[in-house]
Scaffold this motif. Structure first.
Motif, mmCIF file in Angstrom:
data_model
loop_
_atom_site.group_PDB
_atom_site.id
_atom_site.type_symbol
_atom_site.label_atom_id
_atom_site.label_comp_id
_atom_site.label_asym_id
_atom_site.label_seq_id
_atom_site.Cartn_x
_atom_site.Cartn_y
_atom_site.Cartn_z
ATOM 1 N N LYS A 290 0.827 -1.205 0.000
ATOM 2 C CA LYS A 290 0.000 0.000 0.000
ATOM 3 C C LYS A 290 0.866 1.262 0.000
ATOM 4 N N LEU A 291 1.914 1.270 0.824
ATOM 5 C CA LEU A 291 2.803 2.432 0.862
ATOM 6 C C LEU A 291 3.483 2.636 -0.490
ATOM 7 N N ARG A 292 3.964 1.542 -1.078
ATOM 8 C CA ARG A 292 4.629 1.665 -2.376
ATOM 9 C C ARG A 292 3.675 2.202 -3.439
ATOM 10 N N SER A 293 2.443 1.711 -3.424
ATOM 11 C CA SER A 293 1.454 2.205 -4.391
ATOM 12 C C SER A 293 1.174 3.687 -4.174
ATOM 13 N N GLN A 294 1.077 4.075 -2.910
ATOM 14 C CA GLN A 294 0.840 5.481 -2.587
ATOM 15 C C GLN A 294 1.962 6.354 -3.131
ATOM 16 N N LEU A 295 3.200 5.914 -2.929
ATOM 17 C CA LEU A 295 4.332 6.704 -3.387
ATOM 18 C C LEU A 295 4.464 6.682 -4.904
ATOM 19 N N THR A 296 4.152 5.549 -5.516
ATOM 20 C CA THR A 296 4.196 5.471 -6.983
ATOM 21 C C THR A 296 3.238 6.476 -7.599
ATOM 22 N N SER A 297 2.032 6.548 -7.030
ATOM 23 C CA SER A 297 1.040 7.502 -7.523
ATOM 24 C C SER A 297 1.501 8.939 -7.294
ATOM 25 N N ALA A 298 2.016 9.215 -6.088
ATOM 26 C CA ALA A 298 2.473 10.571 -5.769
ATOM 27 C C ALA A 298 3.632 10.973 -6.670
ATOM 28 N N ARG A 299 4.537 10.044 -6.908
ATOM 29 C CA ARG A 299 5.684 10.331 -7.785
ATOM 30 C C ARG A 299 5.215 10.713 -9.180
ATOM 31 N N GLN A 300 4.266 9.977 -9.729
ATOM 32 C CA GLN A 300 3.804 10.264 -11.082
ATOM 33 C C GLN A 300 3.093 11.602 -11.158
ATOM 34 N N ILE A 301 2.263 11.871 -10.157
ATOM 35 C CA ILE A 301 1.594 13.180 -10.101
ATOM 36 C C ILE A 301 2.641 14.291 -10.067
ATOM 37 N N GLY A 302 3.642 14.123 -9.212
ATOM 38 C CA GLY A 302 4.675 15.140 -9.077
ATOM 39 C C GLY A 302 5.482 15.334 -10.345
ATOM 40 N N LEU A 303 5.865 14.245 -10.997
ATOM 41 C CA LEU A 303 6.644 14.354 -12.230
ATOM 42 C C LEU A 303 5.838 15.041 -13.322
ATOM 43 N N ASN A 304 4.542 14.767 -13.356
ATOM 44 C CA ASN A 304 3.687 15.436 -14.342
ATOM 45 C C ASN A 304 3.688 16.942 -14.143
ATOM 46 N N VAL A 305 3.603 17.371 -12.888
ATOM 47 C CA VAL A 305 3.606 18.806 -12.595
ATOM 48 C C VAL A 305 4.984 19.408 -12.894
ATOM 49 N N LEU A 306 6.033 18.735 -12.444
ATOM 50 C CA LEU A 306 7.386 19.266 -12.599
ATOM 51 C C LEU A 306 7.852 19.280 -14.055
ATOM 52 N N SER A 307 7.178 18.529 -14.918
ATOM 53 C CA SER A 307 7.544 18.539 -16.340
ATOM 54 C C SER A 307 7.313 19.909 -16.975
ATOM 55 N N SER A 308 6.585 20.782 -16.277
ATOM 56 C CA SER A 308 6.334 22.134 -16.785
ATOM 57 C C SER A 308 7.448 23.114 -16.434
ATOM 58 N N LEU A 309 8.445 22.683 -15.686
ATOM 59 C CA LEU A 309 9.566 23.562 -15.369
ATOM 60 C C LEU A 309 10.320 23.937 -16.645
ATOM 61 N N THR A 310 10.710 25.193 -16.757
ATOM 62 C CA THR A 310 11.362 25.656 -17.980
ATOM 63 C C THR A 310 12.872 25.793 -17.859
ATOM 64 N N ARG A 311 13.385 26.079 -16.675
ATOM 65 C CA ARG A 311 14.828 26.275 -16.512
ATOM 66 C C ARG A 311 15.442 25.254 -15.553
ATOM 67 N N VAL A 312 14.661 24.282 -15.142
ATOM 68 C CA VAL A 312 15.131 23.265 -14.198
ATOM 69 C C VAL A 312 14.806 21.887 -14.776
ATOM 70 N N PRO A 313 15.780 20.988 -14.866
ATOM 71 C CA PRO A 313 15.506 19.653 -15.400
ATOM 72 C C PRO A 313 14.530 18.887 -14.507
ATOM 73 N N VAL A 314 13.704 18.072 -15.128
ATOM 74 C CA VAL A 314 12.787 17.222 -14.361
ATOM 75 C C VAL A 314 13.618 16.144 -13.655
ATOM 76 N N PRO A 315 13.437 15.963 -12.358
ATOM 77 C CA PRO A 315 14.263 14.994 -11.633
ATOM 78 C C PRO A 315 13.951 13.553 -12.038
ATOM 79 N N LYS A 316 14.942 12.674 -11.863
ATOM 80 C CA LYS A 316 14.746 11.250 -12.174
ATOM 81 C C LYS A 316 13.925 10.552 -11.089
ATOM 82 N N ALA A 317 14.245 10.849 -9.832
ATOM 83 C CA ALA A 317 13.490 10.284 -8.693
ATOM 84 C C ALA A 317 13.380 8.767 -8.800
ATOM 85 N N HIS A 318 14.521 8.101 -8.936
ATOM 86 C CA HIS A 318 14.519 6.644 -9.107
ATOM 87 C C HIS A 318 14.233 5.884 -7.820
ATOM 88 N N GLY A 319 14.520 6.491 -6.667
ATOM 89 C CA GLY A 319 14.316 5.785 -5.408
ATOM 90 C C GLY A 319 13.947 6.727 -4.287
#
Length: 396
Positions: A290-319
């Motif tokens: 359950k925790l892993r699923s929660q974090l997987t979902s949060a990570r994807q939501i966050g990466l989607n938002v951060l993909s709009s950054l213009t002068r900062v690379p989107v983080p990899k967030a592998h772990g």
């Protein structure tokens, strides 16, 4: 007058970031706090029931200094399963969180003047505890290699005074996950140069995409004789406040840790010990999933938002559960118009202008980094990151 060692360290800067967020909230400002290294979650039922059972039984006495034998046996079985090797209870010590495990390791391994290699960015406590133990931190910059150290750089940092290296994978703050080739190289170097490996795998349960967490003693079994494994339940079971961790290593190290701990904290909290034991005995893995699923979902939501950054690379967030931003381009001196020039200034602006609390990379030895936790409450994460993106993108 205070002891001279108090000049070697200050308060944790991650804790200071949390305190700044709380102070702003207490002053009436709406704050979205993305500083904390913890997952917002309810207790595992097995943890709750184990603690309540222990209380109802009137358990309130000392245990063995390094933890109940039943718990150490259960941990030995867990480590055996994780590493594919046989571990025994006399190779395990239960501690008051991973910080005490790391402190114990520093105190029983280091002599004055010993050098300890620490890849940077690093968790702020690593160098502080090395200094407390009388050692000297030697930093290896990983920023140009995806936050994973290059073996050549580690070799260049190794001297005849090198006593240990601290390996933290998945990494806090960067989220980097060390690959097998890197771990093999580090293990072989430790064997050839006769130094210890302090292997912090507190975020080992949280890897994303096609990445895999590898215990270093699994990739090179011969390195086990010079490896201290450090882990805790703070992250994997969302138990930061319960303070239960452990270290595993050679018997002589555990014996020394037992003697040291008998003069510091004595045994870890007995109710927390019983709670974790109950989980290890009765848990079916459902809570962790359950925790892993929660974090997987949060990570994807966050990466989607951060993909709009213009002068900062989107983080990899592998772990782990952090987004680590590289602000190098944003902080270039050529920028004008009142834009921040340091990561600390970015953090201050985020707090005052966007109501978002983050941790500056200066806490981790990186003047151009920014750490954001996506273990935060789900309803706070997306709006917090959107505020951040809007502010950072305004500094064109």
């Amino acid at each position: 007058m205070l002891a001279q060692r108090t000049n070697l360290f200050g308060s944790s800067r991650t804790a200071a970031a949390r305190a700044a967020a709380k102070a702003a909230a207490d002053a009436g400002k709406e704050i979205i706090d993305l500083t904390a290294g913890e997952i917002w979650s309810d207790l595992a039922p097995t943890i709750r029931d184990g603690a309540i059972d222990a209380i109802n039984k009137g358990i309130n006495r000392y245990t063995d200094t390094i933890g109940m034998m039943e718990l150490r046996e259960a941990l030995a079985r867990k480590i055996s399963l994780d590493t594919g090797q046989i571990w025994k209870a006399d190779e395990v010590a239960v501690t008051s969180g991973a910080k005490q495990a790391l402190f114990n390791a520093a105190m029983v391994l280091l002599n004055p003047g010993d050098e300890v290699i620490i890849p940077a960015p690093y968790w702020t406590t690593f160098p502080a505890q090395v200094l407390i133990g009388g050692g000297s931190p030697v930093f290896v910059d990983t920023r140009k290699n995806g936050y994973v150290p290059r073996l050549a750089d580690i070799k260049a940092a190794t001297t005849d005074r090198t006593r240990a290296i601290v390996i933290n994978t998945p990494n806090n703050p960067t989220g980097a996950v060390y690959d097998v080739e890197t771990l093999v190289g580090i293990a072989e170097l430790a064997i050839n140069c006769n130094f210890w490996i302090i292997f912090d795998e507190c975020y080992g349960d949280f890897v994303h995409g096609h990445r895999t967490h590898h215990p270093i003693v699994s990739v090179i079994p011969e390195v086990r004789a010079r490896t201290i494994i450090v882990n805790a339940f703070s992250k994997s079971l969302a138990l930061t406040g319960w303070r239960i961790g452990y270290l595993a290593g050679p018997k002589e190290v555990i014996n020394a840790v037992k003697a040291l701990q008998s003069h510091t904290t004595s045994n870890p909290n007995v109710i927390a010990q019983h709670a974790v034991l109950a989980h290890l005995q009765r848990g079916d893995g459902g809570y962790e999933s359950k925790l892993r699923s929660q974090l997987t979902s949060a990570r994807q939501i966050g990466l989607n938002v951060l993909s709009s950054l213009t002068r900062v690379p989107v983080p990899k967030a592998h772990g782990g559960f952090y987004f680590y931003l590289d602000l190098s381009d944003l902080l270039r001196p050529a920028l004008v118009g009142g834009a921040p020039t340091t990561a600390d200034e970015v953090v201050n602006s985020l707090l005052s202008k966007a109501g978002v609390a983050a941790v500056s990379g200066t806490a981790f030895g990186d003047p151009v980094g920014l750490r954001l936790s996506y273990g935060a409450p789900a309803e706070k994460l997306e709006p917090g990151l959107r505020r951040l993106v809007e502010l950072l993108n305004s500094w064109e």
